[in-house]
Design an enzyme around this catalytic site. Structure first.
Site, PDB file in Angstrom:
ATOM      1  NE  ARG A 153     -12.445 -10.490   5.681  1.00 19.50           N
ATOM      2  CZ  ARG A 153     -13.224 -11.309   6.397  1.00 19.50           C
ATOM      3  NH1 ARG A 153     -14.525 -11.313   6.223  1.00 19.50           N
ATOM      4  NH2 ARG A 153     -12.698 -12.121   7.301  1.00 19.50           N
TER       5      ARG A 153
ATOM      6  CE1 TYR B 298      -2.868  -5.593  11.018  1.00 15.44           C
ATOM      7  CE2 TYR B 298      -5.007  -6.450  10.352  1.00 15.44           C
ATOM      8  CZ  TYR B 298      -3.992  -5.520  10.223  1.00 15.44           C
ATOM      9  OH  TYR B 298      -4.116  -4.528   9.294  1.00 15.44           O
TER      10      TYR B 298
ATOM     11  CB  ILE C 171      -0.973  -0.009   1.205  1.00 11.13           C
ATOM     12  CG1 ILE C 171      -1.775  -1.315   1.220  1.00 11.13           C
ATOM     13  CG2 ILE C 171      -1.908   1.194   1.148  1.00 11.13           C
ATOM     14  CD1 ILE C 171      -2.678  -1.493   2.431  1.00 11.13           C
TER      15      ILE C 171
ATOM     16  CB  THR D  16      -7.103  -2.946  10.121  1.00 12.57           C
ATOM     17  OG1 THR D  16      -7.868  -4.074   9.663  1.00 12.57           O
ATOM     18  CG2 THR D  16      -6.735  -3.197  11.565  1.00 12.57           C
TER      19      THR D  16
ATOM     20  CB  ILE E 208     -12.601 -21.831  -0.295  1.00 12.07           C
ATOM     21  CG1 ILE E 208     -12.587 -21.533  -1.796  1.00 12.07           C
ATOM     22  CG2 ILE E 208     -13.708 -21.067   0.414  1.00 12.07           C
ATOM     23  CD1 ILE E 208     -13.876 -21.955  -2.513  1.00 12.07           C
TER      24      ILE E 208
ATOM     25  N   GLY F 199       8.927  -5.114   2.515  1.00 12.91           N
ATOM     26  CA  GLY F 199       8.914  -4.299   1.302  1.00 12.91           C
ATOM     27  C   GLY F 199      10.051  -4.633   0.351  1.00 12.91           C
TER      28      GLY F 199
ATOM     29  CG  LEU G 120      14.179  -2.506   2.133  1.00 13.06           C
ATOM     30  CD1 LEU G 120      15.433  -2.551   1.255  1.00 13.06           C
ATOM     31  CD2 LEU G 120      12.988  -2.035   1.292  1.00 13.06           C
TER      32      LEU G 120
ATOM     33  CG  ASN H 212       6.846  -4.154  13.560  1.00 15.38           C
ATOM     34  OD1 ASN H 212       7.858  -3.459  13.703  1.00 15.38           O
ATOM     35  ND2 ASN H 212       6.114  -4.116  12.477  1.00 15.38           N
TER      36      ASN H 212
END
Ligand code: UDP
Length: 323
Positions: free
Chosen positions: A219, A141, A12, A117, A205, A36, A33, A92
């Protein structure tokens, strides 16, 4: 504006950096990185390799680049992984993120834009979901992002650090140049497209017994260029608070697979597996607040367009980024 972007080498972040530069901002990317890719950083941006764990280095980078705004993408973002390794997420996303927040306050940064989120809500009492719904995450999360949202509120109150926190629904799609390349891919659309591209024999799935019309999870998929535009709008000085970013349309896993078949013209084999722990059955955004208060207007609201941009990027970059 001088904008300091953590995670600007990620999926993103890379597209947001591209759009920030197109809008005339000066951008510094700060990224370790770990997730990323160096070649996902737009060459017009400055790149500072660094880790949010390193408190002094973070402060130095923010000060040296004279950051006026920070956009904080750098975080781990896998629901499933967070259910097996919560420490990674709290360390993190919360503890290391706090180093950045502290640096922002100390350096007198004016605006902090945070990638939150819809996972902060947990299973919602109703859909579409507005920002005032109770936040009861069902995975570490979502909990880690909710903890950061709370820290932002205290930093705003105590240090005067204004923030915008975006609660993303499911980011998908690609720009012409930048797309989705995770070293280990767990997301639905890229995994389904791998089958269309002949890179995998079948997709999976996760759960077919959810209380949804076809039994699979629903979603709300949102194009990353549209997410990026919201971040640019958030840099305006009077914009503050929490905003959902989604299209207000829900698609089941089976519907996404069918769309990938339509876009690619390929038959996609899918096998049914048990539920993935931590997945709420249905997440669909009401993004009226972003419409009304930010003037946000998605350019790619249709799932077909979102999947088409993703497919094109994967056709052009079958192995993702080179590094
Ligand atoms: N999913 C799936 N197969 C996959 C990847 C994901 O069935 O290979 C499901 C997953 O369980 C969830 C939905 O697709 O219900 C979206 O998952 P994704 O990981 O893309 O995003 P998330 O909603 O977890 O952020």
């Amino acid at each position: 504006m001088n904008v300091f972007v953590t995670g600007g080498a990620g999926y993103i972040g890379s597209v947001c950096v591209e759009e920030l530069l197109n809008a005339g901002h000066a951008v510094t990317v700060f990224d370790n990185l770990s997730e990323g890719h160096r070649s996902a950083v737009d060459p017009r941006a400055a790149f500072v390799p660094g880790d949010l764990r390193e408190r002094a280095a973070v402060l130095r980078a923010v000060q040296e680049t004279k950051a006026e705004a920070i956009i904080h993408f750098a975080a781990f973002a896998l629901v499933g992984e967070s259910m097996t390794n919560p420490t990674k997420y709290f360390r993190n996303n919360v503890a290391n993120g706090l180093n950045l927040l502290e640096a922002a306050a100390e350096a007198g940064v004016r605006k902090f834009v945070f990638s939150s989120t819809c996972a902060t809500y947990g299973p919602p009492d109703r859909v579409p979901m507005t920002e005032d719904l109770p936040q009861r995450p069902i995975n570490p999360y979502g909990e880690s992002k909710l903890m950061f949202e709370k820290m932002l509120q205290w930093f705003q109150q105590i240090h005067g650090l204004d923030f915008v926190a975006f609660r993303y629904f499911n980011a998908a799609g690609a720009s012409e140049r930048f797309g989705e390349h995770h070293r280990i891919e767990t997301h639905l659309i890229p995994n389904v497209l791998k089958v269309a591209l002949g890179q995998a024999p079948q997709c999976e799935i996760y759960g077919t017994d959810y209380p949804t019309p076809d039994g699979t999870c629903i979603r709300d998929y949102i194009h990353i260029a549209d997410l990026a535009q919201a971040h640019i709008l958030a840099l305006q000085p009077d914009k503050k608070g929490f905003f959902n970013l989604g299209n207000g349309e829900g698609y089941s896993v089976r519907e996404v697979i069918r769309m990938c078949e339509k876009v690619s013209g390929k038959r996609i084999t899918a096998i049914e597996k048990p539920r993935r722990p931590g997945d709420p059955p249905r997440l669909v955004a009401a993004a009226d607040r972003a419409f009304n208060e930010l003037g946000w207007r998605p350019r790619y609201p249709k799932l077909e367009d979102i999947v088409t941009t993703a497919y094109r990027w994967h056709v052009k970059h079958p192995n993702g980024y080179p590094d």
